[in-house]
Design a protein around this motif. Sequence first.
Motif, PDB file in Angstrom:
ATOM      1  N   THR A 211       0.982  -1.289  -0.011  1.00 46.54           N
ATOM      2  CA  THR A 211      -0.062  -0.107   0.018  1.00 46.54           C
ATOM      3  C   THR A 211       0.974   1.107   0.172  1.00 46.54           C
ATOM      4  O   THR A 211       2.135   1.048   0.260  1.00 46.54           O
ATOM      5  N   PRO A 212       0.211   2.363  -0.192  1.00 47.65           N
ATOM      6  CA  PRO A 212       1.028   3.620  -0.255  1.00 47.65           C
ATOM      7  C   PRO A 212       1.898   3.784   1.174  1.00 47.65           C
ATOM      8  O   PRO A 212       2.944   4.397   1.228  1.00 47.65           O
ATOM      9  N   LEU A 213       1.273   3.560   2.336  1.00 49.47           N
ATOM     10  CA  LEU A 213       1.968   3.747   3.488  1.00 49.47           C
ATOM     11  C   LEU A 213       3.101   2.780   3.552  1.00 49.47           C
ATOM     12  O   LEU A 213       3.998   3.061   4.244  1.00 49.47           O
ATOM     13  N   LYS A 214       2.951   1.460   3.195  1.00 48.60           N
ATOM     14  CA  LYS A 214       3.776   0.486   3.334  1.00 48.60           C
ATOM     15  C   LYS A 214       5.146   0.909   2.517  1.00 48.60           C
ATOM     16  O   LYS A 214       6.349   0.802   2.775  1.00 48.60           O
ATOM     17  N   ARG A 215       4.783   1.204   1.226  1.00 50.62           N
ATOM     18  CA  ARG A 215       5.715   1.947   0.322  1.00 50.62           C
ATOM     19  C   ARG A 215       6.475   3.063   1.206  1.00 50.62           C
ATOM     20  O   ARG A 215       7.931   2.960   1.114  1.00 50.62           O
ATOM     21  N   TRP A 216       5.907   3.736   1.661  1.00 51.58           N
ATOM     22  CA  TRP A 216       6.480   5.062   2.392  1.00 51.58           C
ATOM     23  C   TRP A 216       7.286   4.595   3.635  1.00 51.58           C
ATOM     24  O   TRP A 216       8.446   5.257   3.819  1.00 51.58           O
ATOM     25  N   LEU A 217       6.880   3.762   4.326  1.00 49.75           N
ATOM     26  CA  LEU A 217       7.581   3.192   5.556  1.00 49.75           C
ATOM     27  C   LEU A 217       8.904   2.437   5.324  1.00 49.75           C
ATOM     28  O   LEU A 217       9.564   2.054   5.986  1.00 49.75           O
ATOM     29  N   ARG A 218       8.956   1.892   3.932  1.00 39.59           N
ATOM     30  CA  ARG A 218      10.286   1.380   3.840  1.00 39.59           C
ATOM     31  C   ARG A 218      11.273   2.155   4.021  1.00 39.59           C
ATOM     32  O   ARG A 218      12.605   1.718   4.295  1.00 39.59           O
ATOM     33  N   HIS A 219      11.206   3.462   3.906  1.00 43.19           N
ATOM     34  CA  HIS A 219      12.339   4.305   4.388  1.00 43.19           C
ATOM     35  C   HIS A 219      12.746   4.430   5.610  1.00 43.19           C
ATOM     36  O   HIS A 219      13.763   4.885   6.102  1.00 43.19           O
TER      37      HIS A 219
END
Length: 795
Positions: free
Chosen positions: A685-693
């Motif tokens: 999800t967009p949140l998971k993609r962002w939290l990869r950082h």
Amino acid sequence: MSACVPTRAADPTRPAQIHQPHSPPPPPPRRFRVAGADLSASISVFLIALPLSLGIALATGAPLQAGLVAAAVGGMVAGRLGGSPLQVSGPAAGLTLVTAELIQHYGWRATCAITVMAGAAQLGLGCLRVARTALAVSPAIVHGMLAGIGVTIAVAQLHIVLGGVPQSSVLDNLVGLPEQVARMHSAAVSMSVLTLVLLLAWPRLPGRTGQVLRKVPAALVSVAGATLTASVTGLTLPRVDLPSWSSHALAGLPEGPVLGVVAAVLTVTLVCSVQSLLGAVAVDKLVSGRPELQGRVGRSRLDRELLGQGAANMVSGALGGLPVAGVAVRSSANVQAGAVSRNSTILHGVFVVVAALLMVPVLELIPLASLAALVMAIGIQMVSLLHIRTVTRHREVLVYVVTTLGVVFLGVLEGVALGISVAVGVALHRLGRTRITHEEREGVHHVHVRGQLTFLAVPRLSRTLHLVPRGADVVVQLDGSFMDHAAYESLQDWQSTHVAQGGTVDFGGRTGTRIAEPSTSGHCRCRPWTPWRNHQCATAAEPGLPPSEAPSDGQEEEMGEATPSGHQLARGISAFQRNTAPLVRDELARLAREGQRPSQLFLTCADSRLVTSMITSSGPGDLFVVRNVGNLVPLPGKESGDDSVAAAIEYAVDVLKVRSITVCGHSGCGAMQALLASEPGGALTPLKRWLRHGQPSLDRMAAEDKPRARIAGRAPADAAEQLCLTNVMQQLEHLRAHESVARSLRKGTLELQGMYFHVGEAQVYLLTEADGGELFDHVSAFDHADAAKELRRPA
């Protein structure tokens, strides 16, 4: 801890005591050890100091050897005795104009004696512990003084660059400039141009090769390049002439009016002291930007620094050297080169002595035009655009301009005195610029006071208050932040009289508090920030509150309601327009005209409980705020699909020229909790993609070989808080990987700061270096008092 025991002479009748096998051996004698970082830094500073010292001596008209003497003494004496470990002292460009005027009036030997007396005066001031009073001088005056000296240096050295000889005053140099241009010396001009080209181009060499070459100081490269070119081509032009040390002139008693000599001593003392003390403060800021120095290099002790500068000036003057002061260029180079102690400063002075004794044949190959071009460039850089923007922001342009012109056309002491006079006049004008208005609305008389309320405004205040009829209802709104005793008594006397005549008086301040209000008042005392936390004033429904003291509908709207509604935003906007907008309109109008010039980039989480303006006590135009989920800084080059954070960093550093970046995490961060609970696999999800950082923060916390972040006085409450702390450290590392940030850190124009806000405790923690890892230390209301006590300790 060692114990003190009485000593006695050895008794020959008693047998010698023999150390038992278990007794420790005597400690070995201490040896002077130099860290490798200090050695490399001292070489870098030496390579900068050598050409600059010769160039400044040339600009003053002193013997060229005097610059080398001052550089050596400044490094060894001031470096050893001073209170700023990493500040490098020597002949400074800011002293060029003062020294040149002294040499013209009294001669060189008398100038050396004046330098000795100025050093003695600095010692006296240091013993009186008045060093911090020098910091009370307005920065606009200091910047104006340096700008005036820079203009004078640049105009004078331009004549040498063109192959001529400068005159004694700026006006004479300006008048004679067309004639000098008409008969310029082509060889001198070519070497000067080559020096300037190398000086400007060397720091901008691209690529990895350029990164390696840039470690060699540009000042050395420019002078060495011009010297080599002039020697290979056989150009005929004036060069450095170092006479034998056996004929070196030492100090001699000055001749002339006593008042003139006293004024000269005071001038040298003032300029040397102010420049050195401000330089020490600047070095502290550079050191604070290097986390690895945070426990190894203490803050500057200004009184001791003044004593060290005084001792250096006495020694330099006695040995026939120029006046000594802290030098910004060499000090910043010392810090950036990685110095960790005062040994780097001392060693650079030793290297100058070696060069002065063994490198005379090489130094005498340097063209004077090359040194003049180098000093001229320094003079131009002293007119700093950053300083001009700063004084413009603080509305002190008049003080800056008057000081600059006074130094250029009258002299340093006269220009500074003129600047101080104008600064005092501006302060009095602002203090007395109070607007007092009176109007009647719906039967209530409103008296509005804008500005500081002092004795200067009491007559106008009294006239306005007497326009209010007897028995009327009055609201007095005070928007200033200061009220002196005379104004307070005037208001109190009028209030007592008006209330005795049947009237009512309601006072209000810009903070929303009611001043001079009876303690028995039943009014709710809400503060402007209380709607941020859905503040509830007492209502009639609460036990113990009489119905007569319940707030009206209008008051309830003003104070906020317990239950959020669809109209809450509209109510907040209405309260802003009614209460806050009139107070900030002038300031916002100024920001609209001048544009934003924030000094800090504040990167924090999007959490609604973290109100940046509240915890930093900042206002419009102070912070450039970037918020995202988890206060994350993606590494450059990572495929994130969102470059907004990197764009904000680049804009803040390269365009807005912010001086610091703060990464602020907080307790109870949902992003960190989501990281801890994340499982591999599943839809991105967009949140998971962002939290990869944030994954590097999770890896850093799990790593066994890296020290963990700690909180002063207690352990982290749980794994989530440990990750919040670790994440701040990790994002600071990501920041350093961005090119614009790395470049500014190398220049010393930017510092990074870690911060953690515990929401439930309303407690701010700042990241500091500590033994065993990074430490988040709390900031309390008493920190300023503790700092003041620290400053009052013996220097």
